[in-house]
Write a protein that holds these residues in place. Structure first.
Motif, mmCIF file in Angstrom:
data_model
loop_
_atom_site.group_PDB
_atom_site.id
_atom_site.type_symbol
_atom_site.label_atom_id
_atom_site.label_comp_id
_atom_site.label_asym_id
_atom_site.label_seq_id
_atom_site.Cartn_x
_atom_site.Cartn_y
_atom_site.Cartn_z
ATOM 1 N N ILE A 293 -13.551 -3.642 60.382
ATOM 2 C CA ILE A 293 -13.914 -2.473 59.576
ATOM 3 C C ILE A 293 -13.084 -2.403 58.305
ATOM 4 O O ILE A 293 -13.612 -2.176 57.205
ATOM 5 C CB ILE A 293 -13.741 -1.186 60.406
ATOM 6 N N GLU A 294 -11.774 -2.594 58.429
ATOM 7 C CA GLU A 294 -10.903 -2.518 57.250
ATOM 8 C C GLU A 294 -11.192 -3.645 56.261
ATOM 9 O O GLU A 294 -11.077 -3.455 55.049
ATOM 10 C CB GLU A 294 -9.433 -2.555 57.671
ATOM 11 N N LEU A 295 -11.582 -4.794 56.785
ATOM 12 C CA LEU A 295 -11.932 -5.908 55.901
ATOM 13 C C LEU A 295 -13.168 -5.559 55.066
ATOM 14 O O LEU A 295 -13.251 -5.918 53.877
ATOM 15 C CB LEU A 295 -12.187 -7.168 56.723
ATOM 16 N N ILE A 296 -14.104 -4.837 55.664
ATOM 17 C CA ILE A 296 -15.283 -4.373 54.917
ATOM 18 C C ILE A 296 -14.858 -3.407 53.814
ATOM 19 O O ILE A 296 -15.321 -3.498 52.667
ATOM 20 C CB ILE A 296 -16.291 -3.697 55.862
ATOM 21 N N TYR A 297 -13.947 -2.475 54.139
ATOM 22 C CA TYR A 297 -13.474 -1.510 53.137
ATOM 23 C C TYR A 297 -12.800 -2.221 51.965
ATOM 24 O O TYR A 297 -13.052 -1.905 50.793
ATOM 25 C CB TYR A 297 -12.469 -0.531 53.766
ATOM 26 N N VAL A 298 -11.928 -3.169 52.283
ATOM 27 C CA VAL A 298 -11.194 -3.878 51.229
ATOM 28 C C VAL A 298 -12.171 -4.689 50.370
ATOM 29 O O VAL A 298 -12.008 -4.779 49.141
ATOM 30 C CB VAL A 298 -10.107 -4.782 51.840
ATOM 31 N N THR A 299 -13.187 -5.275 51.011
ATOM 32 C CA THR A 299 -14.201 -6.018 50.259
ATOM 33 C C THR A 299 -14.931 -5.099 49.277
ATOM 34 O O THR A 299 -15.194 -5.473 48.127
ATOM 35 C CB THR A 299 -15.214 -6.665 51.217
ATOM 36 N N LEU A 300 -15.262 -3.876 49.725
ATOM 37 C CA LEU A 300 -15.914 -2.909 48.840
ATOM 38 C C LEU A 300 -15.003 -2.531 47.680
ATOM 39 O O LEU A 300 -15.465 -2.341 46.549
ATOM 40 C CB LEU A 300 -16.324 -1.658 49.632
ATOM 41 N N PHE A 301 -13.707 -2.424 47.957
ATOM 42 C CA PHE A 301 -12.757 -2.146 46.882
ATOM 43 C C PHE A 301 -12.777 -3.277 45.850
ATOM 44 O O PHE A 301 -12.735 -3.031 44.645
ATOM 45 C CB PHE A 301 -11.346 -1.979 47.445
#
Length: 259
Positions: A82-90
């Motif tokens: 989940i956090e990897l998805i957030y960082v990718t969106l950033f």
């Protein structure tokens, strides 16, 4: 009579649930970021720190490092994705130096955890030693995860606005930290107790700031809306005379042909 291990397991399951809520609580923030294609004033620090924390605790819970820690592995493995998805969106929605900074942090974290895993599994030959090394790192980065919002708290104090410190994230952090502190205390695990105990304090501090600056935040938002409305009205008023001159009965005919 219910055994301590059963109670601990039950609290661990609840902790998995609250941690999942914590991981998913920024979803509204990232929907906003994606729609605007801009990270605005949102800080990547909490998400980058949480990603690193999840990677370390997945390593800690592996059977080769700390056996019988499946609950730790499952929730942190889920959080990692989940956090990897957030960082990718950033990365996708930020620009220039901000994007480069997030990318460098992500690359550094992956390289660091990979190096730790290789060194621990090859040089430490007992579960106790492996658990101690990775556990100490887990304490440090767990504190970092819970302390990461301090950068956002600084912005809150400076701007007197909690607009960019989501309440859902603060509440989820508090409940999650309480559950995992209880889990660690039943069958004492120092490495889980320290970061989560401090996490309770950090989350309470965020909620206190939210209570202090909630009213001023609403005032700032309302003032911004009024200003936007006044600007729009001014544009209409300025544009109206020009429109009238161009559409009145005495307006000059538009030439449609050449000489």
């Amino acid at each position: 009579m219910v055994s301590p291990d059963t109670v601990r397991c039950a609290i661990g399951v609840i902790g998995n649930g609250t941690a999942l809520v914590l991981f998913l609580s920024p979803v509204p923030t990232f929907i906003r970021i994606w729609k605007k294609r801009s990270v605005e004033q949102y800080s990547p620090a909490p998400y980058v720190a949480t990603l690193l924390n999840c990677m370390i605790w997945v390593l800690y819970g592996l059977p080769l490092v700390h056996p019988n820690s499946m609950l730790v592995v499952t929730i942190n493995g889920t959080g990692l994705v989940i956090e990897l998805i957030y960082v990718t969106l950033f990365l996708l929605c930020s620009r220039g130096a901000a994007r480069r900074k997030v990318f460098l942090l992500l690359a550094t974290e992956v390289a660091f955890v990979g190096a730790v895993a290789i060194l621990v599994l090859s040089l430490a030959h007992t579960y106790e030693r492996r658990s101690m090394i990775v556990g100490i790192l887990g304490v440090l980065f767990g504190i970092g995860m819970y302390a990461a919002p301090l950068s956002v708290m600084k912005i809150v104090i400076q701007t007197k606005s909690v607009e960019y410190m989501p309440l859902s994230l603060s509440l989820a952090s508090l409940v999650n930290a309480i559950c995992w502190t209880a889990y660690a205390l039943i069958k004492f695990d120092l490495y889980i107790t320290i970061p989560n105990g401090l996490g309770v304090l950090f989350a309470v501090a965020q909620l206190v700031l939210y209570a202090i600056y909630y009213k001023s935040t609403q005032q700032i938002i309302e003032a911004r809306k009024r200003k936007a409305g006044q600007v729009a009205l001014t544009e209409v008023v300025v544009d109206a005379p020009a429109t009238a001159r161009g559409t009145g009965p005495n307006a000059p005919a538009t030439s449609t042909g050449g000489y």
